[in-house]
Design a protein around this motif. Structure first.
Motif, PDB file in Angstrom:
ATOM      1  N   ARG A 233      34.797  41.594  29.076  1.00  0.00           N
ATOM      2  CA  ARG A 233      35.268  41.748  27.705  1.00  0.00           C
ATOM      3  C   ARG A 233      34.200  42.329  26.795  1.00  0.00           C
ATOM      4  NH1 ARG A 233      38.418  36.244  26.158  1.00  0.00           N
ATOM      5  NH2 ARG A 233      39.125  37.596  24.464  1.00  0.00           N
ATOM      6  N   SER A 234      32.992  42.457  27.314  1.00  0.00           N
ATOM      7  CA  SER A 234      31.889  43.031  26.546  1.00  0.00           C
ATOM      8  C   SER A 234      31.284  44.177  27.340  1.00  0.00           C
ATOM      9  CB  SER A 234      30.818  41.968  26.264  1.00  0.00           C
ATOM     10  OG  SER A 234      29.652  42.557  25.729  1.00  0.00           O
ATOM     11  N   LEU A 235      30.686  45.115  26.631  1.00  0.00           N
ATOM     12  CA  LEU A 235      30.016  46.235  27.277  1.00  0.00           C
ATOM     13  C   LEU A 235      28.511  46.014  27.366  1.00  0.00           C
ATOM     14  CD1 LEU A 235      31.925  49.321  25.817  1.00  0.00           C
ATOM     15  CD2 LEU A 235      31.933  48.492  28.169  1.00  0.00           C
ATOM     16  N   GLU A 236      28.086  44.770  27.224  1.00  0.00           N
ATOM     17  CA  GLU A 236      26.669  44.452  27.379  1.00  0.00           C
ATOM     18  C   GLU A 236      26.460  43.774  28.723  1.00  0.00           C
ATOM     19  OE1 GLU A 236      24.971  42.333  24.191  1.00  0.00           O
ATOM     20  OE2 GLU A 236      25.619  43.764  22.650  1.00  0.00           O
ATOM     21  N   LEU A 237      25.402  44.175  29.423  1.00  0.00           N
ATOM     22  CA  LEU A 237      25.142  43.647  30.763  1.00  0.00           C
ATOM     23  C   LEU A 237      24.961  42.136  30.738  1.00  0.00           C
ATOM     24  CD1 LEU A 237      22.726  46.328  32.275  1.00  0.00           C
ATOM     25  CD2 LEU A 237      24.990  45.723  33.115  1.00  0.00           C
ATOM     26  N   GLU A 238      24.154  41.638  29.793  1.00  0.00           N
ATOM     27  CA  GLU A 238      23.905  40.194  29.753  1.00  0.00           C
ATOM     28  C   GLU A 238      25.194  39.419  29.530  1.00  0.00           C
ATOM     29  OE1 GLU A 238      22.363  42.466  28.069  1.00  0.00           O
ATOM     30  OE2 GLU A 238      20.214  42.365  28.504  1.00  0.00           O
ATOM     31  N   ALA A 239      26.042  39.885  28.626  1.00  0.00           N
ATOM     32  CA  ALA A 239      27.289  39.173  28.337  1.00  0.00           C
ATOM     33  C   ALA A 239      28.230  39.217  29.539  1.00  0.00           C
ATOM     34  CB  ALA A 239      27.968  39.785  27.113  1.00  0.00           C
ATOM     35  N   THR A 240      28.283  40.338  30.238  1.00  0.00           N
ATOM     36  CA  THR A 240      29.152  40.447  31.417  1.00  0.00           C
ATOM     37  C   THR A 240      28.699  39.495  32.512  1.00  0.00           C
ATOM     38  OG1 THR A 240      29.645  42.757  30.903  1.00  0.00           O
ATOM     39  CG2 THR A 240      30.019  42.033  33.161  1.00  0.00           C
ATOM     40  N   CYS A 241      27.407  39.460  32.784  1.00  0.00           N
ATOM     41  CA  CYS A 241      26.888  38.577  33.831  1.00  0.00           C
ATOM     42  C   CYS A 241      27.033  37.108  33.435  1.00  0.00           C
ATOM     43  CB  CYS A 241      25.427  38.916  34.120  1.00  0.00           C
ATOM     44  SG  CYS A 241      25.169  40.590  34.763  1.00  0.00           S
ATOM     45  N   ALA A 242      26.798  36.791  32.162  1.00  0.00           N
ATOM     46  CA  ALA A 242      26.937  35.410  31.706  1.00  0.00           C
ATOM     47  C   ALA A 242      28.380  34.946  31.813  1.00  0.00           C
ATOM     48  CB  ALA A 242      26.435  35.286  30.266  1.00  0.00           C
ATOM     49  N   ALA A 243      29.330  35.810  31.491  1.00  0.00           N
ATOM     50  CA  ALA A 243      30.742  35.431  31.610  1.00  0.00           C
ATOM     51  C   ALA A 243      31.105  35.148  33.061  1.00  0.00           C
ATOM     52  CB  ALA A 243      31.618  36.544  31.040  1.00  0.00           C
ATOM     53  N   VAL A 265      19.541  47.766  35.138  1.00  0.00           N
ATOM     54  CA  VAL A 265      19.342  47.138  33.833  1.00  0.00           C
ATOM     55  C   VAL A 265      18.898  48.167  32.803  1.00  0.00           C
ATOM     56  CG1 VAL A 265      18.059  45.365  32.591  1.00  0.00           C
ATOM     57  CG2 VAL A 265      18.796  44.948  34.935  1.00  0.00           C
ATOM     58  N   ARG A 266      18.130  49.132  33.234  1.00  0.00           N
ATOM     59  CA  ARG A 266      17.662  50.178  32.311  1.00  0.00           C
ATOM     60  C   ARG A 266      18.730  51.223  32.037  1.00  0.00           C
ATOM     61  NH1 ARG A 266      13.059  50.240  35.750  1.00  0.00           N
ATOM     62  NH2 ARG A 266      13.681  52.328  36.441  1.00  0.00           N
ATOM     63  N   GLY A 267      19.896  51.116  32.677  1.00  0.00           N
ATOM     64  CA  GLY A 267      20.970  52.063  32.459  1.00  0.00           C
ATOM     65  C   GLY A 267      20.927  53.260  33.372  1.00  0.00           C
ATOM     66  N   GLU A 268      20.012  53.262  34.344  1.00  0.00           N
ATOM     67  CA  GLU A 268      19.921  54.386  35.266  1.00  0.00           C
ATOM     68  C   GLU A 268      20.980  54.262  36.351  1.00  0.00           C
ATOM     69  OE1 GLU A 268      15.954  54.502  36.737  1.00  0.00           O
ATOM     70  OE2 GLU A 268      15.030  54.524  34.742  1.00  0.00           O
ATOM     71  N   GLY A 269      21.072  55.287  37.184  1.00  0.00           N
ATOM     72  CA  GLY A 269      22.039  55.262  38.259  1.00  0.00           C
ATOM     73  C   GLY A 269      21.707  54.194  39.293  1.00  0.00           C
ATOM     74  N   ALA A 270      22.746  53.601  39.890  1.00  0.00           N
ATOM     75  CA  ALA A 270      22.547  52.560  40.892  1.00  0.00           C
ATOM     76  C   ALA A 270      22.067  53.185  42.198  1.00  0.00           C
ATOM     77  CB  ALA A 270      23.844  51.803  41.128  1.00  0.00           C
ATOM     78  N   LEU A 351      26.688  43.215  44.765  1.00  0.00           N
ATOM     79  CA  LEU A 351      27.534  43.789  43.724  1.00  0.00           C
ATOM     80  C   LEU A 351      27.469  45.303  43.884  1.00  0.00           C
ATOM     81  CD1 LEU A 351      26.364  41.529  40.766  1.00  0.00           C
ATOM     82  CD2 LEU A 351      28.529  41.370  42.001  1.00  0.00           C
ATOM     83  N   THR A 352      28.535  45.892  44.360  1.00  0.00           N
ATOM     84  CA  THR A 352      28.525  47.317  44.689  1.00  0.00           C
ATOM     85  C   THR A 352      29.757  48.003  44.109  1.00  0.00           C
ATOM     86  OG1 THR A 352      29.724  46.986  46.782  1.00  0.00           O
ATOM     87  CG2 THR A 352      27.322  46.849  46.851  1.00  0.00           C
ATOM     88  N   LEU A 353      29.622  49.289  43.901  1.00  0.00           N
ATOM     89  CA  LEU A 353      30.738  50.128  43.480  1.00  0.00           C
ATOM     90  C   LEU A 353      30.505  51.505  44.071  1.00  0.00           C
ATOM     91  CD1 LEU A 353      33.329  50.352  41.749  1.00  0.00           C
ATOM     92  CD2 LEU A 353      31.888  51.179  39.891  1.00  0.00           C
ATOM     93  N   ARG A 354      31.516  51.937  44.847  1.00  0.00           N
ATOM     94  CA  ARG A 354      31.380  53.187  45.583  1.00  0.00           C
ATOM     95  C   ARG A 354      30.106  53.123  46.448  1.00  0.00           C
ATOM     96  NH1 ARG A 354      33.801  54.530  40.687  1.00  0.00           N
ATOM     97  NH2 ARG A 354      31.818  54.742  39.618  1.00  0.00           N
ATOM     98  N   ASP A 355      29.163  54.026  46.276  1.00  0.00           N
ATOM     99  CA  ASP A 355      27.954  53.997  47.104  1.00  0.00           C
ATOM    100  C   ASP A 355      26.764  53.368  46.384  1.00  0.00           C
ATOM    101  OD1 ASP A 355      29.301  55.291  49.146  1.00  0.00           O
ATOM    102  OD2 ASP A 355      28.818  57.296  48.359  1.00  0.00           O
ATOM    103  N   GLY A 356      26.984  52.861  45.176  1.00  0.00           N
ATOM    104  CA  GLY A 356      25.878  52.313  44.410  1.00  0.00           C
ATOM    105  C   GLY A 356      25.764  50.812  44.557  1.00  0.00           C
ATOM    106  N   ALA A 388      31.530  44.267  39.540  1.00  0.00           N
ATOM    107  CA  ALA A 388      30.738  45.482  39.716  1.00  0.00           C
ATOM    108  C   ALA A 388      31.292  46.624  38.867  1.00  0.00           C
ATOM    109  CB  ALA A 388      30.715  45.875  41.193  1.00  0.00           C
ATOM    110  N   LEU A 389      32.617  46.700  38.764  1.00  0.00           N
ATOM    111  CA  LEU A 389      33.210  47.742  37.920  1.00  0.00           C
ATOM    112  C   LEU A 389      32.818  47.535  36.459  1.00  0.00           C
ATOM    113  CD1 LEU A 389      35.118  50.149  37.548  1.00  0.00           C
ATOM    114  CD2 LEU A 389      37.013  48.516  37.399  1.00  0.00           C
ATOM    115  N   HIS A 390      32.857  46.281  36.001  1.00  0.00           N
ATOM    116  CA  HIS A 390      32.464  46.006  34.614  1.00  0.00           C
ATOM    117  C   HIS A 390      30.968  46.247  34.411  1.00  0.00           C
ATOM    118  CE1 HIS A 390      36.418  44.572  33.820  1.00  0.00           C
ATOM    119  NE2 HIS A 390      36.324  43.505  34.587  1.00  0.00           N
ATOM    120  N   ILE A 391      30.160  45.917  35.403  1.00  0.00           N
ATOM    121  CA  ILE A 391      28.718  46.171  35.293  1.00  0.00           C
ATOM    122  C   ILE A 391      28.454  47.667  35.199  1.00  0.00           C
ATOM    123  CG2 ILE A 391      26.545  46.060  36.579  1.00  0.00           C
ATOM    124  CD1 ILE A 391      27.341  43.302  37.529  1.00  0.00           C
ATOM    125  N   ASP A 392      29.197  48.443  35.959  1.00  0.00           N
ATOM    126  CA  ASP A 392      29.019  49.894  35.902  1.00  0.00           C
ATOM    127  C   ASP A 392      29.398  50.427  34.518  1.00  0.00           C
ATOM    128  OD1 ASP A 392      28.412  52.427  37.226  1.00  0.00           O
ATOM    129  OD2 ASP A 392      30.546  52.852  37.019  1.00  0.00           O
TER     130      ASP A 392
END
Length: 773
Positions: A233-243, A265-270, A351-356, A388-392
């Motif tokens: 429900r949030s686009l922040e990594l910490e909030a998604t993982c905490a939920a 965490v830095r927003g780079e590619g997985a 926690l994976t999505l596609r090849d990442g 993983a989809l929400h984390i992405d």
């Protein structure tokens, strides 16, 4: 003694002394109507022959109208007769056979308890009773034989049924049966009270069904539904993982933690699998049933990458893990067997999505809870895939957000350059990179430009639009436009940018986002101690006078830039004594509700009334006094304290419309520069004065005025006349005799220009002062 199931009892004289509920139903009379009356008055004539001579039946039994009559002894020891209902041997046999089948073959657990809750009869073939014999159960309470999760609650339940007679249906009871002590089973229990026909309580009957599989499936479904509802429900990594960990604890696990790879965490590619131990993980969220418990990954073994954790990031599969908390030297091992007593059960899944690969989800269960089983892996896989989809999505948002914030920092001055005419302090909150801006920059003639504004929307597109408008403001300001004219030109720019958005392809979401902007632009002149302002949208500025009085400047307000409404922009000129403070801010700095906004504006004025305090202190107190801006807003506050220009650094002369006066102007300039210790600028300044003064004498309209201004960084020379004609820079040919005056001035100056006032024009040239050694 009469049997407990007798319909009625009469004494030797035929008087009724006992009347059962069955007699009430059979004969239609209440006990109060029957007891004490002669049986002949109550029953039919066929009974009278027996009742009139009861002694004749004293040696045996008689069946009259389907009833069984037999002699009995009354409670006082006297003789009497017991009347029983009709007896069917075949029916009794069937009832007995049914009971025997239920208690020997039925998979449903059946128990008969006496009023003291001791077991009288039990079905040993039911689930959870394998290996028991009747001697282990008969005469014992169920809580003494089966370890229940909440024995007090269960005991209260059965006692309530025993006391009230209201059955308890389908109550869930958690038990570790002796046949399977390692796993907690869930039973659906129904309890009924047993009582005799006359209402006497005989005990309880219980029916028990093992619903462990059903309840575990329902529990997994509830966890999955909760994850669907709350995670993402949030686009922040910490909030998604905490939920995610909040959903899993305590319903599915005693502890849960999410570790993400540092690049994610830095927003780079997985990165893709396999992920080696050289890539660090960051703990993003942790939850446990015990508040004081720290992450189970700390102090209980090298959990970061060894064994299942490394294997999970390599083969991208979930793993069941068993480990001992007190064994800090051993590595948790993959296990699909029942763990040893005291061992913890864990699931580690990537926690994976596609090849990442984004990281891992680790779940733990303590020894007093059933360990994870293979069926739990399906739930963990589905939850992990959705997370993983929400984390992405959050990772992509983090990257775009970081880019937008970086772009915003680059497009705004981190600290406005110090100005001779003003002192400034600012506050800028931008949690969601938006279109708020502020600026303080110099203009010709020792003046200073002040601006605050905000572009609609947030994100990188709003930041880009803000950068475009701020650049346009600087460009238009360099033309020495009046504030109202500058806003009119800026309005055209916003409308042109909005039209470009409207022409984007239909699939581009930016196409439907409106583009408007609020802007306040002001020019402060320290020579005249005045400030000219114009406003498009946004709030009115607050003026604080040196004596501490405050007021809100009534600047004529026009609609927001790009709003589509054709409305002229108007400016206002305000006299500002030295030491006055101008507070410029965006509408998001104050609450949106009108009543709250007025109260906040009043508090802001109260804080600024202490105008003698340093601007930084006033800014900090204003920010803490006014309610904090809503999350996601771009709030700006700019405080500016005015200064007066030193009169000794300004020289003004009238210039007669006579070519001979040009020599006098050069001489006065040379003497003034000597007085200011700027002799090294004398030659270039005399050339500039000569060229501009010559043009004014030849083409200008009197009166003609020369002005020389020195500030901290520049030396400015100005020529003012009443002619509306603006000079143009020419590039003269080699053979031309004239036309090089402005070209010479442009080459000798760092900047030059023309500005118009209400009925005059001023040509100015600016030189940088020599550096002080």
């Amino acid at each position: 003694m009469a049997s407990d199931d007798a319909l009625l009892v009469v004494d030797a004289a035929g008087v009724v002394v006992a009347w059962s509920q069955e007699a009430r139903s059979l004969f239609g009379r209440e006990a109060s109507e029957a007891i004490g009356r002669h049986v002949a008055e109550l029953l039919s004539g066929s009974w009278r022959s027996v009742a009139s001579d009861p002694a004749g039946r004293s040696s045996g039994e008689a069946v009259v109208t389907g009833l069984m009559v037999r002699p009995t002894t009354l409670e006082d020891g006297g003789p009497g007769w017991s009347v029983d209902g009709p007896r069917s041997d075949e029916g009794d046999a069937k009832d007995q056979a049914l009971l025997d089948a239920l208690f020997t073959q039925s998979p449903i657990g059946l128990q008969v308890l006496d009023p003291q809750l001791r077991v009288q009869r039990v079905n040993l073939t039911a689930s959870g009773l394998a290996g028991f014999d009747s001697s282990q159960l008969i005469g014992h309470r169920l809580s003494e034989v089966f370890p229940m999760s909440d024995p007090d609650e269960n005991d209260a339940m059965v006692r309530h049924v025993l006391a009230t007679g209201r059955p308890a249906l389908d109550r869930l009871v958690r038990v570790r049966p002796p046949a399977d002590p390692e796993h907690e089973h869930v039973y659906s229990v129904s309890v009924f009270r047993l009582q005799s026909p006359d209402g006497r309580v005989l005990g309880l009957s219980t029916a028990v069904v093992d619903v462990t599989v059903r309840e575990r499936a329902l529990a997994r479904t509830r966890v999955l539904n909760a994850a669907r509802e709350h995670v993402g429900r949030s686009l922040e990594l910490e909030a998604t993982c905490a939920a995610l960990v909040d959903v899993l604890v305590p319903d599915f696990a005693d502890a849960a933690e999410v570790d993400l790879l540092d690049p994610v965490v830095r927003g780079e590619g997985a990165p893709s699998a396999p992920v080696g131990p050289e890539v660090p993980l960051r703990r993003m969220a942790f939850a446990a049933t015990e508040p004081h418990r720290d992450s189970l990954g700390a102090g209980t073994g090298p959990f970061r990458f060894p064994a299942a954790w490394l294997q999970s990031l390599t083969d991208l599969r979930p793993h069941l893990v068993t480990y001992r908390p007190d064994d800090t030297t051993s590595v948790p091992q993959v296990s699909r067997t029942v763990p040893a007593p005291g061992a913890r059960s864990a699931i580690v899944t990537p926690l994976t999505l596609r090849d990442g690969v984004f990281g891992t989800l680790s779940l733990y269960r303590s020894p007093d809870r059933d360990p994870f089983v293979d069926a739990d892996l399906d739930l963990v896989l589905e939850v992990s895939a959705r997370t993983a989809l929400h984390i992405d999505n959050a990772r992509r948002y983090t990257r775009e957000h970081t880019i937008a914030l970086t772009l915003q920092r680059r497009l705004l001055p981190p600290h406005p350059a110090p100005q001779t005419a003003v002192e400034s302090a600012h506050f800028h909150q931008s949690t969601e990179a938006g279109g708020g801006w502020f600026d303080v920059f110099p203009l010709s003639g020792a003046r200073t430009a002040l601006t605050v504004g905000r572009v609609s929307g947030t994100g990188i597109h709003a930041t880009m639009a803000m950068g475009q408008l701020r650049t346009a403001i600087h460009t238009l300001a360099s033309l020495d436009l009046e504030p109202d004219e500058l806003l009119a030109r800026l309005d055209d720019t916003v409308k042109r940018l909005a039209a470009e958005r409207a022409d984007l392809p239909p699939s581009d979401p930016l196409r439907t986002e409106p583009l408007t902007a609020d802007c306040l632009y002001a020019v402060y002149d320290p020579l005249t101690l005045s400030c000219t302002m114009a406003l498009a949208g946004g709030p009115q500025p607050v003026i604080v006078h040196p004596d501490g009085t405050t007021d809100t400047t009534d600047v004529p307000a026009a609609p927001a830039l790009g709003g589509g409404e054709e409305s002229p922009f108007a400016g206002i000129r305000v006299e500002l004594p030295e030491g006055s403070i101008i507070a410029l801010y965006t509408d998001t700095f104050l609450p949106a509700v009108e009543s709250e906004m007025k109260a906040a504006q009043s508090r802001l004025r109260e804080v600024l009334a202490y105008s003698s305090r340093p601007l930084d202190e006033l800014r900090d107190e204003a920010v803490h006094t006014v309610p904090p801006p809503p999350p996601g807003t771009d709030a700006v506050l700019l405080l500016v304290r005015t200064r007066a220009h030193d009169p000794g650094l300004v020289a003004v002369w009238d210039l007669p419309k006579d070519p001979a006066a040009i020599t006098t102007a050069r001489a006065r300039t040379r003497r003034q520069l000597t007085e200011w210790h700027l002799d090294e600028l004398a030659l270039t300044t005399e050339l500039i004065v000569s060229e501009l003064a010559t043009n004014a004498v030849r083409y200008g309209t009197p009166p003609l005025t020369l002005r020389l201004i020195k500030d901290d960084r520049t030396l400015t020379f100005e020529v003012t006349d009443l002619s509306p004609v603006s000079p143009h820079l020419r590039h003269a040919q080699t053979s031309d005799e004239g036309g090089r005056g402005l070209f010479i001035c442009a080459e000798l100056s760092q900047n030059w220009g023309v500005r118009f006032s209400e009925n005059s024009k001023t040509i100015w040239s600016e030189q940088a002062l020599p550096r002080q050694v």
